[in-house]
Design a protein around this motif. Structure first.
Motif, PDB file in Angstrom:
ATOM      1  N   TRP A  54       0.890  -1.255  -0.118  1.00  0.00           N
ATOM      2  CA  TRP A  54       0.107  -0.097  -0.003  1.00  0.00           C
ATOM      3  C   TRP A  54       0.860   1.152  -0.115  1.00  0.00           C
ATOM      4  N   THR A  80      -4.914  -2.723  -7.240  1.00  0.00           N
ATOM      5  CA  THR A  80      -5.880  -1.947  -7.998  1.00  0.00           C
ATOM      6  C   THR A  80      -6.535  -0.698  -7.309  1.00  0.00           C
ATOM      7  N   LYS A  81      -6.870   0.163  -7.895  1.00  0.00           N
ATOM      8  CA  LYS A  81      -7.383   1.480  -7.235  1.00  0.00           C
ATOM      9  C   LYS A  81      -8.367   0.868  -6.212  1.00  0.00           C
ATOM     10  N   GLU A  82      -9.233   0.304  -6.939  1.00  0.00           N
ATOM     11  CA  GLU A  82     -10.238  -0.313  -5.822  1.00  0.00           C
ATOM     12  C   GLU A  82      -9.891  -1.007  -4.477  1.00  0.00           C
ATOM     13  N   GLU A  83      -8.889  -1.938  -4.778  1.00  0.00           N
ATOM     14  CA  GLU A  83      -8.282  -2.461  -3.537  1.00  0.00           C
ATOM     15  C   GLU A  83      -7.554  -1.429  -2.562  1.00  0.00           C
ATOM     16  N   GLU A  98      -8.454   1.624  -2.180  1.00  0.00           N
ATOM     17  CA  GLU A  98      -9.499   2.406  -1.500  1.00  0.00           C
ATOM     18  C   GLU A  98     -10.004   1.614  -0.537  1.00  0.00           C
ATOM     19  N   GLU A  99     -10.270   0.002  -0.529  1.00  0.00           N
ATOM     20  CA  GLU A  99     -10.656  -0.841   0.479  1.00  0.00           C
ATOM     21  C   GLU A  99      -9.611  -0.696   1.461  1.00  0.00           C
ATOM     22  N   SER A 108      -9.989   2.418   3.594  1.00  0.00           N
ATOM     23  CA  SER A 108     -10.996   2.690   4.604  1.00  0.00           C
ATOM     24  C   SER A 108     -10.740   2.321   6.024  1.00  0.00           C
TER      25      SER A 108
END
Length: 339
Positions: free
Chosen positions: A268, A300-303, A305-306, A309
């Protein structure tokens, strides 16, 4: 094992490995000093793996970590590494204090050069900011040390945005070292943007949450009486249970990715930008190998963001003793009266 790649740190010409090695825990603060022969073997293994950016300080021990690196870097090895050390945090008469006085800067630098048995320090950080005098005084002396060839590049650690700007105006700052991890993200608001605006490299210490993202709450069971993490707020019982939920979630996500929680946490950080160099510390070769394997974990971008959070649920202050960067502003130069 493929060698760890290289990156530019800051805009002054310094190049380091994509990941560094924090050496503090080998000698101090996280329990008793580790066997010297094992730590030298670990340092040699790191260099052979391409991790050539080594991080120490005169307060680690105090002094014993620099002496350890001296032994590890004897001979030709010295030319293969980028060595960062620090001054400004010290124990005086049994009390922790911060000092940025120019005369002390010079003595501290000369002492580190002697302990490390080198002619020039690659990256010399002010470990903590002395809020009693203008930052311009401290950086002015560091600038002289650069001109004299005793240090190559100047760094700051735990500095506020305004302090960074004022320091950079006296002499270009190559790197700012700060605590940045999945559970320490307050630097993203002001410090990181300031560094990027000025072209200053970012060195992330404690990228694994002081070891938390390696094993979660159970790590406290192994704290010794001289491990200062036992006094830190996030490891206290009233906070630890909630923080364990962060680790559990990271563990779930890492399992999906086929990596360890610590590798996910490091990956990350590596995805934050090509100006970021994490410096995880370890005392075990197996853990070191796991850390550098994080460089091959793609998110990925989605990973991302997850993962991000999770920071909203961390409980407890980041540190229980040291002043933080929010408290590190120094008096303005214009207000200083020279007697």
């Amino acid at each position: 094992m493929s060698k760890v790649g290289r990156m530019k740190l800051g805009s002054e010409g310094m190049e380091v490995s994509l990941q560094g090695l924090g050496c503090m825990s080998m000698s101090a603060f996280y329990g008793p000093p580790k066997p010297e022969i094992d730590m030298i073997a670990l340092i040699h293994h790191a260099i052979q793996s391409g991790v050539t950016f080594l991080d120490t300080s005169d307060i680690y021990g105090p002094h014993t970590n620099e002496l350890l690196l001296r032994k590890a870097l004897r001979g030709e090895t010295r030319e293969k590494v980028e060595l960062g050390t620090k001054f400004g945090a010290r124990f005086s008469e049994g009390k922790f204090e911060i000092c940025g006085d120019p005369s002390y800067v010079r003595v501290a630098c000369e002492s580190s050069l002697k302990r490390l048995d080198i002619d020039c320090i690659d990256l010399y950080y002010q470990h903590r900011i002395d809020t009693r005098l203008p930052i311009e005084f401290t950086i002015g002396e560091l600038k002289k040390l650069v001109e004299e060839g005793k240090i190559k590049y100047i760094g700051l650690s735990e500095a506020s945005a305004s302090t960074i700007r004022r320091a950079h105006a006296v002499h270009p700052i190559t790197a700012v070292q700060l605590e940045w991890s999945l559970w320490s993200r307050d630097v993203e608001e002001e410090i990181i943007p300031t560094c990027r605006e000025l072209g200053i490299g970012i060195v992330a210490y404690s990228p694994l949450g002081r070891g938390f993202f390696s094993s979660g709450a159970k790590m406290v069971e192994n704290f010794t009486k001289d491990d200062y993490r036992q006094h830190m707020p996030r490891f206290q019982p009233e906070n630890l249970e909630q923080n364990q939920t962060i680790f559990d979630r990271v563990n779930e996500l890492s399992t999906k990715k086929g990596c360890t929680p610590s590798q996910l946490a490091l990956a990350w950080l590596h995805h934050q930008g090509n100006d970021v160099c994490p410096i995880p510390g370890t005392t075990k070769i197996d853990n070191f190998n796991q850390n550098i394997a994080a460089l091959s974990v793609k998110l990925t971008k989605e990973e991302m963001e997850e993962i991000e959070s999770l920071a909203d649920i961390v409980k407890g202050a980041r540190t229980g003793r040291e002043p933080t960067w929010k408290e590190s502003d120094t008096p303005p130069l214009s207000s200083w009266k020279i007697e």
